[in-house]
Design an enzyme around this catalytic site. Structure first.
Site, mmCIF file in Angstrom:
data_model
loop_
_atom_site.group_PDB
_atom_site.id
_atom_site.type_symbol
_atom_site.label_atom_id
_atom_site.label_comp_id
_atom_site.label_asym_id
_atom_site.label_seq_id
_atom_site.Cartn_x
_atom_site.Cartn_y
_atom_site.Cartn_z
ATOM 1 N N ASP A 30 26.752 40.769 47.321
ATOM 2 C CA ASP A 30 27.347 39.623 46.638
ATOM 3 C C ASP A 30 26.368 38.459 46.686
ATOM 4 O OD1 ASP A 30 30.525 38.928 45.847
ATOM 5 O OD2 ASP A 30 29.216 37.194 46.156
ATOM 6 N N CYS A 264 44.244 38.450 36.200
ATOM 7 C CA CYS A 264 44.052 39.623 35.334
ATOM 8 C C CYS A 264 44.853 39.566 34.036
ATOM 9 C CB CYS A 264 44.405 40.887 36.102
ATOM 10 S SG CYS A 264 43.408 41.084 37.578
HETATM 11 C C1 UGA Z 1 47.568 43.635 37.373
HETATM 12 C C2 UGA Z 1 47.999 45.072 37.034
HETATM 13 O O1 UGA Z 1 49.345 45.277 37.481
HETATM 14 C C3 UGA Z 1 47.085 46.085 37.715
HETATM 15 O O2 UGA Z 1 47.447 47.406 37.335
HETATM 16 C C4 UGA Z 1 45.642 45.797 37.279
HETATM 17 O O3 UGA Z 1 44.737 46.681 37.889
HETATM 18 C C5 UGA Z 1 45.282 44.377 37.682
HETATM 19 O O4 UGA Z 1 46.184 43.459 37.019
HETATM 20 C C6 UGA Z 1 43.873 44.109 37.242
HETATM 21 O O5 UGA Z 1 43.634 44.047 36.039
HETATM 22 O O6 UGA Z 1 42.983 44.090 38.087
HETATM 23 P P1 UGA Z 1 47.956 42.032 39.477
HETATM 24 O O7 UGA Z 1 47.275 40.968 38.677
HETATM 25 O O8 UGA Z 1 47.560 42.226 40.908
HETATM 26 O O9 UGA Z 1 47.748 43.463 38.784
HETATM 27 O O10 UGA Z 1 49.493 41.680 39.481
HETATM 28 P P2 UGA Z 1 50.840 42.311 38.901
HETATM 29 O O11 UGA Z 1 51.562 42.990 39.983
HETATM 30 O O12 UGA Z 1 50.613 43.064 37.650
HETATM 31 O O13 UGA Z 1 51.634 40.979 38.549
HETATM 32 C C7 UGA Z 1 51.113 40.092 37.552
HETATM 33 C C8 UGA Z 1 52.061 38.947 37.316
HETATM 34 O O14 UGA Z 1 53.234 39.391 36.669
HETATM 35 C C9 UGA Z 1 52.527 38.217 38.590
HETATM 36 O O15 UGA Z 1 52.464 36.822 38.356
HETATM 37 C C10 UGA Z 1 53.954 38.685 38.754
HETATM 38 O O16 UGA Z 1 54.761 37.736 39.413
HETATM 39 C C11 UGA Z 1 54.373 38.870 37.317
HETATM 40 N N1 UGA Z 1 55.500 39.831 37.125
HETATM 41 C C12 UGA Z 1 55.354 41.123 37.484
HETATM 42 C C13 UGA Z 1 56.678 39.383 36.563
HETATM 43 O O17 UGA Z 1 56.839 38.194 36.213
HETATM 44 N N2 UGA Z 1 57.707 40.275 36.380
HETATM 45 C C14 UGA Z 1 57.591 41.572 36.741
HETATM 46 O O18 UGA Z 1 58.563 42.327 36.533
HETATM 47 C C15 UGA Z 1 56.391 42.007 37.296
#
Ligand code: UGA
Length: 437
Positions: A30, A264
Site C-alpha cells: 500500500d 460501493c
Molecule cells: C455491497 C454488496 O452487498 C456486496 O455484495 C459487494 O461486494 C460490496 O457492496 C462491494 O461492492 O464491495 P456493502 O457495501 O458492504 O456490500 O453493504 P451492503 O450490506 O450491501 O449494504 C449497503 C447499504 O444498503 C447499507 O447502507 C445498508 O444499510 C443498506 N440496506 C441493505 C438497506 O437499506 N436495506 C436492506 O435491506 C439492505
C-alpha cells in the site's frame, strides 16, 4: 503460493489476511506508510469483525508481510489488484487512477508466467485495456478478472467462504493456464464445492456492477413502496414480509428505511450509468437514476419526519442520533445515510448529538461540526427526539423503559425499521418510522 496484494483497504487487507490464513505467502502493498505500519503490527486500519485475529495469526506465522515498495511483489507469482475506484469529483464515473498506478508500479517486477488478478470494481472495458498493457510489457504474463462480492461486516467470512467465484478469462491457452493458477490459490474453497463461473472479461466485469445494481434496486423498490405506504397508511414491514415469502422475490434486502450508502452501492450504480452512456446504451440503465433518486429522497423524508415530530421546526431542538456508520458492524461512514441526515438536521438548526459503537472517529473527521459522544446515555440525555439511524444490535436491544427516564420527550424515529413499535409504545414512546403507520 507467493502472492502480492496491491491496495490494503477494505478489500485488500482482508484479502491478504485471508490468503495467508489459507497457507499462502502473502505481501500486502500500500502507498500509505501509516496503513502499512498498522498492518505490520497486526492491527486492522478499520473495523472488520475477525480481521484483527487473522492479521495477528498471519504475522505470527510469518506468512503475512506488508510493504510500501512495489519491489516487494518481485518474488510473488500471483498479484491481486485490490485498490479503490471511488467516484470522480463532480462526475458520475469511477476514478481509475489508483488501478492504473497499481498496475504501472507492478510492471517492472512482473515476470513471464506471472498472473495478475483484478478484483477492484471497474467500468467494463478496463480489464481488456489493462491486459494489453500487461501482455505488452511482459509477454507471458496474464491478467484475469475476478470480482469480489464481499460485504463489509462479513468480509472475512465472504472471502474465506464466498458464495461463488467468477473468473474473466481471455480465450487463449495463456488465459486458461492463468485460470489454473487461480484455482490453486482458491483450492480450499473450490474443493469445498464453491461454484465457479468462467466467462469472458466483459461479463466478469459486468457481473459485479450488475449484482450491486440489483441489490440497490431491491432496496429502492421497497423504499418506493414505503412512500406508497406513507400515502395510504399501509405498513411497509408487513408488506416486505408478505412479498418476501415468495421465493422468487425473497425477503433479504427488502428492509425499508434510510436506504443504502457506503463506499460501493451508490458509486457503483453511478459509474455503471456513466459507462452505459459512453457505450451508447444509457437508456438501458435509466432506471438506475430513479433507484438513486428514491434512495436520496429517504434522507430528505427523514429530516421532514424529524421536523414533523418536533411540531413543524427543528431549530434549537435536541436530537440524538444513534448510529453514524453506513451499516452495523462497520466503522465506514462513506456516503452514510445516518451521517448525512445528522448533518442536514444540524445545518437546519437542530442541536444534534451523534453516537456510534465504532464509527465516531471516522464520522468526526468527515463532519467535525457535529457533536459526537461515545455513550448512548450521553447522546440521549435531555433529547427531544431519538433517531435510530444504524441498526447496531446494541440499539435494537435498547430498553425503552430505561431510556424513557433519560430523554426530555419520549419520541423515537426508527430510521431502519429495526425496533418493535409495540414495546416502545407500551413504554410510553411516540414511535415513528418511514413507511409505517
Ligand atoms: C455491497 C454488496 O452487498 C456486496 O455484495 C459487494 O461486494 C460490496 O457492496 C462491494 O461492492 O464491495 P456493502 O457495501 O458492504 O456490500 O453493504 P451492503 O450490506 O450491501 O449494504 C449497503 C447499504 O444498503 C447499507 O447502507 C445498508 O444499510 C443498506 N440496506 C441493505 C438497506 O437499506 N436495506 C436492506 O435491506 C439492505
Amino acid at each position: 503460493m507467493r502472492i502480492s496484494v496491491f491496495g490494503c483497504g477494505y478489500l485488500g487487507a482482508v484479502h491478504a489476511a485471508c490468503m495467508a490464513h489459507l497457507g499462502h505467502e502473502v505481501v500486502g502493498i500500500d502507498v500509505l506508510p501509516e496503513q502499512v505500519q498498522r498492518l505490520r503490527q497486526g492491527q486492522a486500519p478499520f473495523y472488520e469483525p475477525g480481521l484483527d485475529e487473522l492479521l495477528a495469526q498471519g504475522r505470527a506465522s510469518g506468512l503475512l508481510e506488508f510493504a510500501t515498495a512495489p519491489e516487494a511483489a518481485a518474488t510473488a507469482t500471483v498479484h491481486f489488484v485490490c485498490v479503490g475506484t471511488p467516484q470522480r469529483k463532480n462526475e458520475l464515473g469511477a476514478d481509475l487512477s489508483y488501478v492504473r498506478a497499481a498496475v504501472d508500479s507492478l510492471l517492472p517486477h512482473l515476470k513471464p508466467g506471472d498472473v495478475v488478478v483484478g478484483k477492484s470494481t471497474v467500468p467494463i472495458g478496463t480489464a481488456e485495456q489493462l491486459a494489453e498493457v500487461i501482455r505488452g510489457a511482459v509477454p507471458g504474463a496474464e491478467l484475469l478478472w475476478n470480482p469480489e462480492f464481499l460485504r463489509e461486516g462479513f468480509a472475512v467470512e465472504d472471502t474465506l467462504r464466498p458464495d461463488r467465484f467468477v473468473y474473466g478469462i481471455a480465450d487463449t491457452d495463456q488465459g486458461r493456464a492463468a485460470a489454473a493458477v487461480l484455482d490453486a490459490v482458491y483450492a480450499t474453497a473450490l474443493d469445498a464445492g464453491t461454484p465457479k463461473i468462467e466467462t469472458d472479461m466483459a461479463t466478469a466485469q459486468l457481473v459485479k456492477v450488475a449484482a450491486n445494481s440489483f441489490l440497490a434496486t431491491k432496496i429502492s423498490f421497497i423504499n418506493a413502496m414505503a412512500e406508497l405506504c406513507e400515502a395510504t397508511e399501509a405498513d411497509v414491514k408487513s408488506l416486505a414480509d408478505a412479498i418476501g415469502h415468495d421465493d422468487r422475490i425473497g425477503r433479504r434486502f427488502l428492509n425499508a428505511g434510510l436506504g443504502f450508502g457506503g463506499g460501493c452501492l451508490p458509486k457503483d450504480i453511478r459509474a455503471f450509468m456513466a459507462r452505459a452512456g459512453e457505450l451508447g446504451v444509457d437508456q438501458a440503465l435509466s432506471f438506475l437514476r430513479e433507484v438513486d433518486s428514491i434512495n436520496m429522497r429517504r434522507r430528505i423524508r427523514m429530516v421532514d419526519l424529524a421536523r414533523e415530530v418536533c411540531g413543524g421546526s427543528i431549530v434549537g431542538r435536541r436530537i440524538a442520533v444513534l448510529g453514524a456508520a453506513f451499516k452495523p458492524d462497520s466503522d465506514d461512514v462513506r456516503d452514510s445515510p445516518a451521517l448525512n441526515v445528522s448533518a442536514q438536521m444540524q445545518l437546519q438548526g437542530a442541536y444534534v448529538t451523534v453516537t456510534d459503537p465504532k464509527a465516531i472517529d471516522n464520522a468526526a473527521k468527515r463532519w467535525p461540526d457535529l457533536v459526537f459522544v461515545t455513550a448512548v446515555e450521553d447522546a440521549v440525555a435531555g433529547a427531544e427526539v431519538v433517531l435510530v439511524a444504524t441498526e447496531w444490535p446494541e440499539y435494537v436491544g435498547l430498553d425503552p423503559v430505561a431510556l424513557r427516564g433519560m430523554v426530555k420527550t419520549p419520541i423515537v424515529i426508527d430510521g431502519r425499521n429495526c425496533l418493535d413499535p409495540v414495546t416502545w409504545r407500551a413504554a410510553g414512546w411516540t414511535y415513528r418510522a418511514l413507511g409505517r403507520r
